[in-house]
Design an enzyme around this catalytic site. Structure first.
Site, PDB file in Angstrom:
ATOM      1  N   ASP A   1      -7.879  18.966 -13.722  1.00  0.00           N
ATOM      2  CA  ASP A   1      -8.219  17.649 -14.256  1.00  0.00           C
ATOM      3  C   ASP A   1      -7.820  17.663 -15.730  1.00  0.00           C
ATOM      4  OD1 ASP A   1      -9.508  15.439 -15.432  1.00  0.00           O
ATOM      5  OD2 ASP A   1     -11.161  15.492 -13.990  1.00  0.00           O
TER       6      ASP A   1
ATOM      7  N   LYS B   1      -9.253   6.671 -19.094  1.00  0.00           N
ATOM      8  CA  LYS B   1      -9.611   7.240 -20.392  1.00  0.00           C
ATOM      9  C   LYS B   1      -8.407   7.172 -21.350  1.00  0.00           C
ATOM     10  CE  LYS B   1     -13.277   7.979 -17.954  1.00  0.00           C
ATOM     11  NZ  LYS B   1     -13.565   9.232 -17.287  1.00  0.00           N
TER      12      LYS B   1
ATOM     13  N   ARG C   1       0.849  -1.203   0.000  1.00  0.00           N
ATOM     14  CA  ARG C   1       0.000   0.000   0.000  1.00  0.00           C
ATOM     15  C   ARG C   1       0.881   1.247   0.000  1.00  0.00           C
ATOM     16  NH1 ARG C   1      -1.416   1.858   4.548  1.00  0.00           N
ATOM     17  NH2 ARG C   1      -2.152  -0.096   5.446  1.00  0.00           N
TER      18      ARG C   1
ATOM     19  N   TYR D   1     -16.801  17.248 -14.144  1.00  0.00           N
ATOM     20  CA  TYR D   1     -17.209  15.838 -14.240  1.00  0.00           C
ATOM     21  C   TYR D   1     -18.235  15.522 -13.143  1.00  0.00           C
ATOM     22  CZ  TYR D   1     -16.845  10.764 -13.996  1.00  0.00           C
ATOM     23  OH  TYR D   1     -17.131   9.433 -13.949  1.00  0.00           O
TER      24      TYR D   1
HETATM   25  C1  LIG Z   1     -14.015   9.625 -15.980  1.00  0.00           C
HETATM   26  C2  LIG Z   1     -13.578  10.945 -15.447  1.00  0.00           C
HETATM   27  C3  LIG Z   1     -13.271  11.105 -14.082  1.00  0.00           C
HETATM   28  C4  LIG Z   1     -13.432   9.985 -13.083  1.00  0.00           C
HETATM   29  O1  LIG Z   1     -12.517   8.942 -13.304  1.00  0.00           O
HETATM   30  P1  LIG Z   1     -12.818   7.404 -12.929  1.00  0.00           P
HETATM   31  O2  LIG Z   1     -11.596   6.712 -13.414  1.00  0.00           O
HETATM   32  O3  LIG Z   1     -14.066   7.010 -13.655  1.00  0.00           O
HETATM   33  O4  LIG Z   1     -13.000   7.348 -11.454  1.00  0.00           O
HETATM   34  C5  LIG Z   1     -12.821  12.341 -13.682  1.00  0.00           C
HETATM   35  N1  LIG Z   1     -12.698  13.371 -14.534  1.00  0.00           N
HETATM   36  C6  LIG Z   1     -13.002  13.257 -15.838  1.00  0.00           C
HETATM   37  C7  LIG Z   1     -12.853  14.436 -16.735  1.00  0.00           C
HETATM   38  C8  LIG Z   1     -13.459  12.049 -16.339  1.00  0.00           C
HETATM   39  O5  LIG Z   1     -13.763  11.936 -17.633  1.00  0.00           O
END
Ligand SMILES: *Cc1c(COP(=O)(O)O)cnc(C)c1O
Length: 394
Positions: free
Chosen positions: A176, A201, A52, A104
């Site tokens: 982000d 993504k 961890r 998001y």
């Molecule tokens: C999908 C997404 C998230 C969240 O990520 P997860 O891997 O689904 O927890 C956060 N910000 C953006 C812009 C996203 O597209």
């Protein structure tokens, strides 16, 4: 290979210090499943003791993403939301944060239903309007949270302007960077403190892993975030860390191909009589086109468009054949999403309306198909809307 800086981004995706395993010469990072590590001395523990806290496979991914984002420390989490939520734990009760309004949906849920219970207050603002950002700030504002381009209406925030302002008021800046990735945008270079990713993504890119990453530049902030990663414990598993590393190797070629396709599709939709509006920062009439092109090396591979009604949208979705109709984005296959029922379902309807997330808005994340095939497919589905009009009129 530690001095990767002299090489271009594409080359650095492949040639980093983890290119070859020093013990065997393996050209793939070994997956170390061990949860615990034998200590050879009662007093002097080795670098690794418990997975961890630190695991060599996860650590490889963490150093690779740190280098690619021009940071000093990377942290890998079990999901994008785990990365974002852990980074929010840098805040304390009594703090206030300013957040991009069309953030998001999961981030919206965290801010409005979790942080509020810990007495961390928030104000959502149109982050493209500097005056409203300034107006939202309070004496206890400790962080400004940006997502750019925003989701799903692709509004672009001037990262440097907001970061400069945040420094003046002593607030941390979060960005982000999921939509553009370091292949196209480097928020730390523009002054941001923390870069966040849903590595689910584009970074991994194949719709086969859920993962999150955070990167910082400042060593003191890195120490705080590292402590939180270990304390909260939402770390990324080793198989998944390996999948993200494999995906990263092709990031540049995937982004380049998908972005070209997105540009072509946005231009096609933009001239189509059945399409009310197209949101894509690569279109010359996008309101923040210049900002996008100053701070990033491209517009990315995500766009959204609005049809004239929910009924038209339903006809389109029923007939379109190539894209998967799904939550998520940033994959090899084109993904068509319905934000109202998917990414932004956690947002109340009135909040969605305010942000332009209507019942007739679709988001497209362009994959690696030939863009002409996608356009042909979209065209036949749009023609079905026209056909259903004709039937209704009769
Ligand atoms: C999908 C997404 C998230 C969240 O990520 P997860 O891997 O689904 O927890 C956060 N910000 C953006 C812009 C996203 O597209």
């Amino acid at each position: 290979m530690k001095n990767g800086e002299q090489f271009s981004f594409e080359t650095r995706l492949l040639h980093n210090e983890h290119k070859v395993d020093p013990s065997t010469g393996a050209v793939s990072v070994p997956i170390q499943h061990a949860s615990t590590f034998h200590q050879f001395d009662v007093d002097q523990f080795g670098k690794y003791d418990y997975s961890r806290s630190l695991n060599p496979t996860r650590e490889a991914l963490e150093t690779i993403i740190a280098e690619l984002e021009d940071g000093t420390h990377g942290f890998a989490f079990a999901s994008g939301m785990a990365a974002i939520s852990t980074a929010f734990l840098l805040l304390s009760a009594g703090d206030h944060i300013v957040v991009t309004e069309d953030v998001y949906g999961g981030t919206f849920r965290m801010v409005t239903t979790v942080l509020n219970r810990f007495n961390i207050d928030h104000t959502f603002v149109d982050m493209t309007d500097f005056e409203s950002v300034k107006a939202a700030v309070r004496p206890n504002t400790k962080a400004i949270y940006m997502e750019t381009p925003s989701n799903p209406t692709l509004k672009v925030t001037d990262i440097k302007q907001i970061c400069d302002f945040a420094k003046e008021i002593g607030a941390l800046t979060y960005v982000d960077n999921t939509f553009l990735t370091p292949a196209l945008q480097k928020p730390l270079q523009l002054g941001a403190d923390i870069v966040l990713h849903s590595a689910t993504k584009f970074l991994s890119g194949h719709s086969d892993v859920v993962a999150g990453l955070a990167v910082v530049k400042d060593p003191e902030l890195a120490a705080r975030l590292g402590t939180l990663q270990n304390a909260f414990g939402a770390v990324l598993g080793v198989q998944d860390a390996w999948l993200v590393m494999r995906g990263l190797k092709t990031l540049s070629v995937r982004m380049e191909h998908s972005q070209k396709g997105a540009q072509k599709i946005a231009e096609y939709l933009n001239q189509h009589p059945l399409v009310k509006s197209v949101y894509y920062p690569g279109l010359a009439d996008h309101p923040q086109y210049d900002i996008q092109h100053n701070q990033a090396s491209g517009a990315g591979a995500v766009l959204s468009f609005e049809l004239e009604s929910e009924e038209a949208l339903r006809t389109f979705v029923d007939h379109v054949q190539l894209p998967v109709f799904a939550v998520s984005l940033g994959a090899v296959e084109t993904i068509l999403s319905y934000p109202v029922k998917m990414s932004h379902a956690a947002m109340p309807a009135d909040e969605r309306e305010k942000r332009g997330i209507t019942n007739s808005l679709l988001r497209v994340s362009v994959g690696l198909e030939n863009a002409n095939d996608l356009i042909q497919d979209f065209e036949q589905a749009l023609q079905k809307i026209q056909a259903s009009h004709t039937i209704t009129a009769q």
